[in-house]
Design a protein around this motif. Structure first.
Motif, PDB file in Angstrom:
ATOM      1  N   ILE A  98      -8.254   8.789  -1.571  1.00  0.00           N
ATOM      2  CA  ILE A  98      -7.902   8.208  -0.277  1.00  0.00           C
ATOM      3  C   ILE A  98      -9.050   7.334   0.238  1.00  0.00           C
ATOM      4  CG2 ILE A  98      -7.299   8.723   2.117  1.00  0.00           C
ATOM      5  CD1 ILE A  98      -6.157  11.397   1.055  1.00  0.00           C
ATOM      6  N   PHE A 111      -3.198   5.618  -5.827  1.00  0.00           N
ATOM      7  CA  PHE A 111      -2.652   6.578  -4.877  1.00  0.00           C
ATOM      8  C   PHE A 111      -1.129   6.613  -4.966  1.00  0.00           C
ATOM      9  CE2 PHE A 111      -1.006   7.631  -0.670  1.00  0.00           C
ATOM     10  CZ  PHE A 111      -1.692   8.811  -0.393  1.00  0.00           C
ATOM     11  N   ALA A 137       0.848  -1.192   0.000  1.00  0.00           N
ATOM     12  CA  ALA A 137       0.000   0.000   0.000  1.00  0.00           C
ATOM     13  C   ALA A 137       0.874   1.228   0.000  1.00  0.00           C
ATOM     14  CB  ALA A 137      -0.908   0.019   1.232  1.00  0.00           C
ATOM     15  N   THR A 146      -8.365  -4.572   3.992  1.00  0.00           N
ATOM     16  CA  THR A 146      -8.391  -3.109   3.970  1.00  0.00           C
ATOM     17  C   THR A 146      -7.672  -2.525   5.185  1.00  0.00           C
ATOM     18  OG1 THR A 146     -10.533  -3.101   5.114  1.00  0.00           O
ATOM     19  CG2 THR A 146     -10.573  -3.048   2.706  1.00  0.00           C
ATOM     20  N   ALA A 177      -9.286   4.060  -1.621  1.00  0.00           N
ATOM     21  CA  ALA A 177      -8.215   3.131  -1.252  1.00  0.00           C
ATOM     22  C   ALA A 177      -8.466   2.514   0.122  1.00  0.00           C
ATOM     23  CB  ALA A 177      -6.875   3.850  -1.282  1.00  0.00           C
ATOM     24  N   ARG A 192       5.588   2.611   0.794  1.00  0.00           N
ATOM     25  CA  ARG A 192       4.704   1.497   0.459  1.00  0.00           C
ATOM     26  C   ARG A 192       4.728   0.552   1.656  1.00  0.00           C
ATOM     27  NH1 ARG A 192       3.586   0.800  -5.222  1.00  0.00           N
ATOM     28  NH2 ARG A 192       3.106  -1.368  -4.803  1.00  0.00           N
ATOM     29  N   TRP A 234      -4.191   0.457  -3.269  1.00  0.00           N
ATOM     30  CA  TRP A 234      -3.525   1.759  -3.170  1.00  0.00           C
ATOM     31  C   TRP A 234      -2.690   2.108  -4.400  1.00  0.00           C
ATOM     32  CZ3 TRP A 234      -4.019   5.200   0.885  1.00  0.00           C
ATOM     33  CH2 TRP A 234      -4.760   4.735   1.985  1.00  0.00           C
ATOM     34  N   LEU A 244      -4.535  -1.248   7.118  1.00  0.00           N
ATOM     35  CA  LEU A 244      -3.173  -0.758   6.940  1.00  0.00           C
ATOM     36  C   LEU A 244      -2.309  -1.227   8.100  1.00  0.00           C
ATOM     37  CD1 LEU A 244      -4.137   2.862   5.928  1.00  0.00           C
ATOM     38  CD2 LEU A 244      -3.046   1.214   4.421  1.00  0.00           C
TER      39      LEU A 244
END
Length: 276
Positions: free
Chosen positions: A98, A110, A4, A237, A101, A231, A107, A239
């Motif tokens: 945003i 982005f 991401a 989903t 994502a 990254r 992502w 993070l």
């Protein structure tokens, strides 16, 4: 698990700071402020670097999200801000991108957007700093070099990462990594796990945006880049920043030397915003 793109200091989930190895005591990463006095602290979180008596360079997004930057702290003292000059090539990511994502876990759009932006700004101080020596910009090749990264942001270890929800200003830390990618805008490095890691291997965590990426030139540390984005890892989903394997990117200052010199000399820029 997908990679991401994580832009540091986004209002939706913060920026990143120094994240360390699991098998090295945190005390070995601590840094006294006097060891790099040219570090500038933005209000709340984020950094910059004093590069001339009257000028601080930082990541554009490190100041763009804040309502006002009336002063920055350099050498332990607040310094009033006259104005902020944002590079005309800086593009803040659209909130819709945003949100999409975060909802989908994808992502890549982005990432491409962040990579195409000139994420750099200059802060002109109201008065020159006379008690701190400015840091010099490194304009050579950084690929393959070991760099020193500094910040006061969120912290954690490579196995667990760090929280997206702060705190994003902690104790001052430093760590090291090796540049393994370089292009016109960016220098990048990977956060490796032991046994491949450097003795004080580190990554960045929330609150470090605009902080220095330093290269040694003789006995002097020069600023090769500014912490900008990375990254990180995402599961579904969710993070998961600060884990081993993520790649971090910094603004390559040597590429912007002309713009920096021109802006400081002329005092004119269409991207100027008020500091007060």
């Amino acid at each position: 698990m997908r990679a991401a793109a994580l832009l540091l200091l986004l209002a939706s989930f913060g920026a990143d700071a120094i994240v360390i190895r699991d098998d090295v005591p945190d005390s070995r990463y601590r840094l006294a402020a006097a060891e790099f006095p040219a570090l500038a602290d933005m209000p709340g979180e984020g950094h910059g670097v004093l590069i001339a008596p009257g000028w601080v360079v930082t990541a554009a997004h490190a100041v763009g999200w804040q309502h006002a930057v009336d002063s920055v702290v350099v050498g332990g003292a607040p310094r009033a801000v006259r104005r902020i000059v944002v590079h005309p090539g800086y593009k803040p990511p659209p909130q819709a991108m945003i949100d999409a994502a975060l909802k989908s876990g994808d992502w890549e759009a982005f990432f491409a957007f962040a990579a195409a932006s000139d994420d750099i700004a200059l802060i002109e101080l109201a008065e020159p700093v006379a008690d701190v020596a400015p840091a010099r910009i490194y304009d050579g090749r950084a690929l393959g070099k070991v760099v020193r990264i500094i910040g006061r942001g969120a912290t954690g270890t490579g196995t667990k990462g760090h929280s997206l929800h702060g705190p994003n200003r902690t104790e001052l830390r430093q760590g090291y990594n090796r540049i393994d990618s370089e292009d016109a805008r960016w220098i990048g490095y990977r956060f490796d796990a032991p046994p491949k890691a450097l003795p004080l291997e580190a990554s960045i965590g929330s609150g470090d945006s605009g902080g220095p990426i330093l290269v040694a030139v003789g006995k002097q540390w020069r600023v090769a880049g500014l912490t900008a984005w990375k990254r990180g890892q995402v599961e579904g989903t969710e993070l998961r920043p600060g884990r081993y394997g993520e790649t971090c990117y910094g603004v390559r200052l040597g590429s912007y030397a002309g713009w920096i010199e021109e802006t400081m000399a002329s005092g004119r820029d269409s991207g100027e915003t008020a500091g007060r």
